[in-house]
Design a protein around this motif. Structure first.
Motif, PDB file in Angstrom:
ATOM      1  N   PRO A  29      49.466  28.698 114.252  1.00 49.15           N
ATOM      2  CA  PRO A  29      48.579  28.973 113.636  1.00 49.15           C
ATOM      3  C   PRO A  29      47.962  30.578 113.663  1.00 49.15           C
ATOM      4  O   PRO A  29      48.251  31.225 114.808  1.00 49.15           O
ATOM      5  N   GLU A  30      47.682  31.312 112.573  1.00 48.85           N
ATOM      6  CA  GLU A  30      47.215  32.531 112.745  1.00 48.85           C
ATOM      7  C   GLU A  30      46.204  32.897 111.668  1.00 48.85           C
ATOM      8  O   GLU A  30      45.930  32.084 110.734  1.00 48.85           O
ATOM      9  N   LEU A  31      45.222  33.827 112.158  1.00 47.96           N
ATOM     10  CA  LEU A  31      43.948  34.059 111.203  1.00 47.96           C
ATOM     11  C   LEU A  31      44.355  34.736 110.074  1.00 47.96           C
ATOM     12  O   LEU A  31      45.527  35.394 109.914  1.00 47.96           O
ATOM     13  N   GLY A  32      43.287  34.878 108.990  1.00 50.18           N
ATOM     14  CA  GLY A  32      43.667  35.451 107.763  1.00 50.18           C
ATOM     15  C   GLY A  32      44.150  36.893 107.847  1.00 50.18           C
ATOM     16  O   GLY A  32      43.736  37.643 108.595  1.00 50.18           O
ATOM     17  N   LEU A  33      45.143  37.098 107.090  1.00 43.33           N
ATOM     18  CA  LEU A  33      45.736  38.522 106.792  1.00 43.33           C
ATOM     19  C   LEU A  33      46.531  38.873 107.993  1.00 43.33           C
ATOM     20  O   LEU A  33      46.935  39.896 108.099  1.00 43.33           O
ATOM     21  N   THR A  82      48.955  27.279  97.746  1.00 43.57           N
ATOM     22  CA  THR A  82      48.500  26.403  98.959  1.00 43.57           C
ATOM     23  C   THR A  82      48.050  27.698  99.667  1.00 43.57           C
ATOM     24  O   THR A  82      48.310  28.883  99.476  1.00 43.57           O
ATOM     25  N   ASP A  83      47.089  27.591 100.631  1.00 43.93           N
ATOM     26  CA  ASP A  83      46.674  28.370 101.614  1.00 43.93           C
ATOM     27  C   ASP A  83      47.566  28.360 102.932  1.00 43.93           C
ATOM     28  O   ASP A  83      47.916  27.428 103.194  1.00 43.93           O
ATOM     29  N   ILE A  84      47.500  29.471 103.665  1.00 47.62           N
ATOM     30  CA  ILE A  84      48.661  29.374 104.785  1.00 47.62           C
ATOM     31  C   ILE A  84      47.715  29.920 106.165  1.00 47.62           C
ATOM     32  O   ILE A  84      48.313  29.943 107.245  1.00 47.62           O
ATOM     33  N   ASP A  85      46.568  30.262 106.218  1.00 43.74           N
ATOM     34  CA  ASP A  85      45.754  30.876 107.573  1.00 43.74           C
ATOM     35  C   ASP A  85      45.297  29.610 108.252  1.00 43.74           C
ATOM     36  O   ASP A  85      45.303  28.608 107.773  1.00 43.74           O
ATOM     37  N   ALA A  86      44.899  29.742 109.531  1.00 39.02           N
ATOM     38  CA  ALA A  86      44.231  28.997 110.386  1.00 39.02           C
ATOM     39  C   ALA A  86      42.617  29.268 110.690  1.00 39.02           C
ATOM     40  O   ALA A  86      42.341  30.337 110.505  1.00 39.02           O
ATOM     41  N   LEU A  87      42.350  28.616 111.763  1.00 36.22           N
ATOM     42  CA  LEU A  87      40.887  28.916 112.208  1.00 36.22           C
ATOM     43  C   LEU A  87      40.847  29.384 113.730  1.00 36.22           C
ATOM     44  O   LEU A  87      41.745  28.959 114.437  1.00 36.22           O
ATOM     45  N   PRO A  88      39.865  30.113 114.030  1.00 37.22           N
ATOM     46  CA  PRO A  88      39.737  30.362 115.489  1.00 37.22           C
ATOM     47  C   PRO A  88      39.249  29.266 116.126  1.00 37.22           C
ATOM     48  O   PRO A  88      37.972  29.194 116.775  1.00 37.22           O
ATOM     49  N   VAL A  89      39.918  28.030 116.394  1.00 35.95           N
ATOM     50  CA  VAL A  89      39.384  26.906 117.057  1.00 35.95           C
ATOM     51  C   VAL A  89      40.344  26.759 118.268  1.00 35.95           C
ATOM     52  O   VAL A  89      41.476  26.852 118.049  1.00 35.95           O
ATOM     53  N   VAL A  90      39.806  26.274 119.528  1.00 41.34           N
ATOM     54  CA  VAL A  90      40.784  26.198 120.323  1.00 41.34           C
ATOM     55  C   VAL A  90      40.991  24.443 120.369  1.00 41.34           C
ATOM     56  O   VAL A  90      40.304  23.528 120.237  1.00 41.34           O
ATOM     57  N   GLU A  91      42.357  24.128 120.065  1.00 44.52           N
ATOM     58  CA  GLU A  91      42.795  22.864 119.917  1.00 44.52           C
ATOM     59  C   GLU A  91      42.859  21.912 120.931  1.00 44.52           C
ATOM     60  O   GLU A  91      42.964  22.434 122.349  1.00 44.52           O
ATOM     61  N   LYS A  92      42.390  20.690 120.779  1.00 43.74           N
ATOM     62  CA  LYS A  92      42.310  19.604 121.772  1.00 43.74           C
ATOM     63  C   LYS A  92      42.920  18.431 121.283  1.00 43.74           C
ATOM     64  O   LYS A  92      42.409  17.299 121.705  1.00 43.74           O
ATOM     65  N   THR A  93      44.035  18.482 120.865  1.00 38.16           N
ATOM     66  CA  THR A  93      44.626  17.265 120.426  1.00 38.16           C
ATOM     67  C   THR A  93      45.725  16.680 121.323  1.00 38.16           C
ATOM     68  O   THR A  93      45.760  15.427 121.256  1.00 38.16           O
ATOM     69  N   ASP A  94      45.954  17.590 122.382  1.00 41.20           N
ATOM     70  CA  ASP A  94      47.073  17.131 123.485  1.00 41.20           C
ATOM     71  C   ASP A  94      48.223  16.560 122.613  1.00 41.20           C
ATOM     72  O   ASP A  94      49.197  16.071 123.435  1.00 41.20           O
ATOM     73  N   LEU A 134      54.787  28.964  89.016  1.00 42.14           N
ATOM     74  CA  LEU A 134      54.467  29.953  90.219  1.00 42.14           C
ATOM     75  C   LEU A 134      53.782  29.145  91.423  1.00 42.14           C
ATOM     76  O   LEU A 134      52.719  28.459  91.315  1.00 42.14           O
ATOM     77  N   PHE A 135      54.533  29.339  92.519  1.00 38.16           N
ATOM     78  CA  PHE A 135      54.100  28.904  93.770  1.00 38.16           C
ATOM     79  C   PHE A 135      53.411  29.916  94.661  1.00 38.16           C
ATOM     80  O   PHE A 135      53.893  31.066  94.735  1.00 38.16           O
ATOM     81  N   LEU A 136      52.194  29.932  94.944  1.00 39.57           N
ATOM     82  CA  LEU A 136      51.465  30.724  95.818  1.00 39.57           C
ATOM     83  C   LEU A 136      51.085  30.426  96.924  1.00 39.57           C
ATOM     84  O   LEU A 136      50.507  29.215  97.219  1.00 39.57           O
ATOM     85  N   PHE A 137      51.691  30.999  98.021  1.00 38.32           N
ATOM     86  CA  PHE A 137      51.442  31.010  99.413  1.00 38.32           C
ATOM     87  C   PHE A 137      50.337  31.939  99.641  1.00 38.32           C
ATOM     88  O   PHE A 137      50.570  33.045 100.278  1.00 38.32           O
ATOM     89  N   GLN A 138      49.085  31.437  99.701  1.00 37.47           N
ATOM     90  CA  GLN A 138      47.956  32.609  99.883  1.00 37.47           C
ATOM     91  C   GLN A 138      47.392  32.689 101.146  1.00 37.47           C
ATOM     92  O   GLN A 138      46.953  31.770 101.797  1.00 37.47           O
ATOM     93  N   PRO A 139      47.232  34.133 101.747  1.00 37.63           N
ATOM     94  CA  PRO A 139      46.605  34.052 102.810  1.00 37.63           C
ATOM     95  C   PRO A 139      45.054  33.932 103.067  1.00 37.63           C
ATOM     96  O   PRO A 139      44.438  34.298 101.816  1.00 37.63           O
ATOM     97  N   ALA A 140      44.412  34.062 103.991  1.00 36.97           N
ATOM     98  CA  ALA A 140      42.913  34.408 104.438  1.00 36.97           C
ATOM     99  C   ALA A 140      42.217  33.663 103.408  1.00 36.97           C
ATOM    100  O   ALA A 140      41.166  34.172 102.825  1.00 36.97           O
TER     101      ALA A 140
END
Length: 389
Positions: A29-33, A82-94, A134-140
């Motif tokens: 996972p990566e933040l926008g842009l 589709t969007d491609i970015d992630a969030l600044p969240v600490v994962e706790k799924t194990d 058109l397939f859009l893989f959109q950041p941010a």
């Protein structure tokens, strides 16, 4: 090759391949842009899927990707986003495939979104469509309204769709559920930054200072009266401040207090009204405490997600007639999405996809049921084929 797997196998094997793609994406996972690894991974998969297809063109915009399928007798262009970015969240799924990027997680399900988009691309690329796709893989999507940035930068060019479609996962719906409506699906949002600026001092001598923390506290409690007393209760609105920072220690009066919040409404007019009242209230409280308030309102690309009624009706009718889909005509939600900006420019539809997990979007334990992947690819590709063939 991923395209060979999709083309030649069905059932559990197809599902397993989609699952592996989703798990690979979930780990990076990566933040926008800043979705550099994500873009590289997607480009590799897109190259596999589209190999040997001379009717496919492709270009990138920063960390975004546009894939264009040229129709054989095109009368229009159908878009899937589709969007491609992630969030600044600490994962706790194990989970064994949990995020490898510390402090970052696909807690909003964009890994599911991307995987479905790759599956749809594979389904639609096997035969040259009549109409363009058109397939859009959109950041941010989460932080900078990447859809708006791409539109304003003319990233689409001549590939701008005539119709645009997209989905968002929803934890409280079952796998097999698709929910949407013929009007407003998501709220428009406005990000709010406020800084109260006073005069610091010693805790023992408050009369020689202007306490920014106290002023900010009064504002936090009073700002909720905007919803209860200025807003039509039939329309509704939400004002939430999730962050407040002031002071350094117990015996020093805070010179500044900063607040970070959000406004959410189902109409743009209501959003503008709340923005106006919030700014007036912040300035009024500042004056009453003898200090200053700086208010920054950042809306930009997060307009209400408004489905085109005619296109939504066609989509809903199609899914209603599928035995594998449980279609829900749903009420609007106060979630925000920058797809609203694109739907403000281009007619289209967004809908919810059920993923059946007890944890909400943005929760550090949010973990979708992966059975939703093959279901989504099968059901949605069927609909898109009615628009492009």
């Amino acid at each position: 090759m991923i395209s060979q797997v999709f083309l030649t196998v069905k059932g559990d094997f197809m599902a397993l391949d989609l699952i592996n793609i989703r798990r690979n994406l979930h780990q990076i996972p990566e933040l926008g842009l800043k979705e550099f690894k994500t873009q590289t991974y997607l480009l590799e998969k897109i190259a596999d899927i589209t190999a040997g297809k001379d009717f496919v063109e492709q270009r990138t915009w920063r960390t975004g990707i546009l894939v264009f399928l040229k129709g054989s007798a095109a009368e229009k262009t159908i878009g899937w986003r589709t969007d491609i970015d992630a969030l600044p969240v600490v994962e706790k799924t194990d989970l064994p495939f949990a995020s490898q990027h510390e402090g970052c997680m696909h807690a909003c399900g964009h890994d599911i979104h991307m995987t479905v988009a790759l599956g749809l691309l594979n389904e639609l690329v096997q035969t040259q469509p009549k109409n363009n796709v058109l397939f859009l893989f959109q950041p941010a999507e989460e932080n900078e309204a990447g859809g708006m940035l791409m539109y304003k930068d003319d990233a689409f060019g001549s590939w701008l769709p005539d119709e645009f479609y997209g989905l968002h996962v929803r934890p409280d719906l079952k796998v097999g559920d698709i929910a949407t409506n013929k009007g407003t699906l998501f709220a428009g949002t406005c990000e709010v930054f406020i800084t109260f600026k006073g005069k610091g001092g010693h805790a023992a001598f408050p009369h020689n200072a202007n306490d920014a923390l106290v002023a900010a506290s009064y504002f936090i409690t009073q700002v909720q009266s905007i919803v209860s007393r200025n807003i039509d209760p039939i329309e509704g609105g939400v004002i939430t401040f999730g962050s407040m920072h002031a002071g350094t220690t117990n015996n020093v009066i805070a010179e500044t207090a900063t607040l970070h919040g959000t406004i959410r409404t189902l109409t743009q007019d209501m959003n503008v009204l709340i923005q106006k009242r919030l700014k007036e209230m912040a300035q009024g409280i500042a004056v009453s405490f003898g200090l200053k308030a700086d208010v920054e309102l950042k809306q930009g690309g997060y307009l209400p997600v408004e489905n085109d009624p005619n296109l939504a009706q066609q989509l809903m009718t199609y899914f209603e007639n599928r035995s594998d889909v449980h279609l829900i005509d749903c009420l609007p939600a106060m979630t925000g999405e920058d797809f609203g900006y694109l739907l403000n420019k281009i007619p289209g539809v967004m809908f919810w996809l059920g993923i059946d997990t007890p944890y909400a979007l943005h929760h550090p334990k949010m973990s979708p049921k992966e059975e939703a992947l093959p279901f989504a690819v099968t059901a949605i590709s069927g609909f898109l084929k009615t628009r492009i063939l």
